[in-house]
Design a protein around this motif. Sequence first.
Motif, short mmCIF file in Angstrom:
data_model
loop_
_atom_site.label_atom_id
_atom_site.label_comp_id
_atom_site.label_asym_id
_atom_site.label_seq_id
_atom_site.Cartn_x
_atom_site.Cartn_y
_atom_site.Cartn_z
N MET A 105 55.08 -31.23 22.11
CA MET A 105 54.03 -30.83 21.17
C MET A 105 53.65 -29.46 21.81
N ASN A 106 53.54 -29.23 23.38
CA ASN A 106 53.20 -28.03 23.90
C ASN A 106 54.23 -26.87 23.64
N ILE A 107 55.37 -27.09 23.18
CA ILE A 107 56.40 -26.32 23.00
C ILE A 107 56.07 -25.48 21.75
N ARG A 108 55.63 -26.32 20.36
CA ARG A 108 55.33 -26.02 19.28
C ARG A 108 54.13 -25.04 19.30
N MET A 109 52.89 -25.61 20.04
CA MET A 109 51.76 -24.97 20.29
C MET A 109 51.77 -23.67 21.04
N ALA A 110 52.80 -23.63 22.08
CA ALA A 110 52.67 -22.37 22.86
C ALA A 110 53.54 -21.29 21.77
N ALA A 111 54.30 -21.64 20.87
CA ALA A 111 54.78 -20.49 19.89
C ALA A 111 53.52 -20.26 18.93
#
Length: 269
Positions: free
Chosen positions: A207-213
């Motif tokens: 989830m943090n991969i998407r949020m980092a973007a």
Amino acid sequence: MEPSLSERARAAGPCLGCVLATAAILLAVIASFLYLGIDFRALVARESLASMAKFVAEFFPPDLSPDFLGRTAWGALQTLAVSALGTLIAMLGGAALALPASGRFGPALRQVSRLLLNLLRSVPELVWAALMVLAAGLGPFAGVLALALHTSGVFGRLFGETLENVPPVPERALRDAGSGAVAAFAYGSLPLAWPQWLAYSLYRWEMNIRMAAVLGFVGAGGLGQMLYFHLSLFQQAQAATVIGAMFVLVFIVDAASGRLRRGLVPAHA
């Protein structure tokens, strides 16, 4: 004594509470549509479909020049690093807060730590990122701090509940045998909780991969900042390349994380 015919009929009939709950949910959904004034006809109107098709067509073909692909790859690496470091810091913070949140240090610290966890996770990542940009300046460091703060609140809650559900017998046996509190926890409870903690962490990293973007839209670096920049200049070809890089990055991380989580299933099943 066997139940009477009327008792059997009542037992076989629909649950009154279930019927009322279903009706309340349906009424809430209908009321939400009416209150928000959602008009699906406008979404599928000819003008709307033509505008969307024209906008999507402007993204093709994407910019595949070597120079831009190199910059996109660097942005993807930056996004991956922001998500990984933010998740790692959040694991440490969440584990530290999970101990008092699980009631190990008394009811007073339990309430204080749970209040802090509620505060951390109730503030969205974008709000944390905006605050961290003001504090630390533009760049990936603000994204790392924003993810770490919000995710610490999530991990603290999940890790604390895992500790509450761990059987106390192994740790108590070690304490009765003369072991210290830290050693009893490390060898009695932590091995039982750790696989679940790691599974939660891997899932949250996805989830943090998407949020980092997404955090790049407020200046936290990575692919999101590139996407915001090129969309602001109406450079759809470059934006399409960045979106493609986001998809590839998320796909790779999801596949790797899912494989690791499946490997952990026998450990905590």
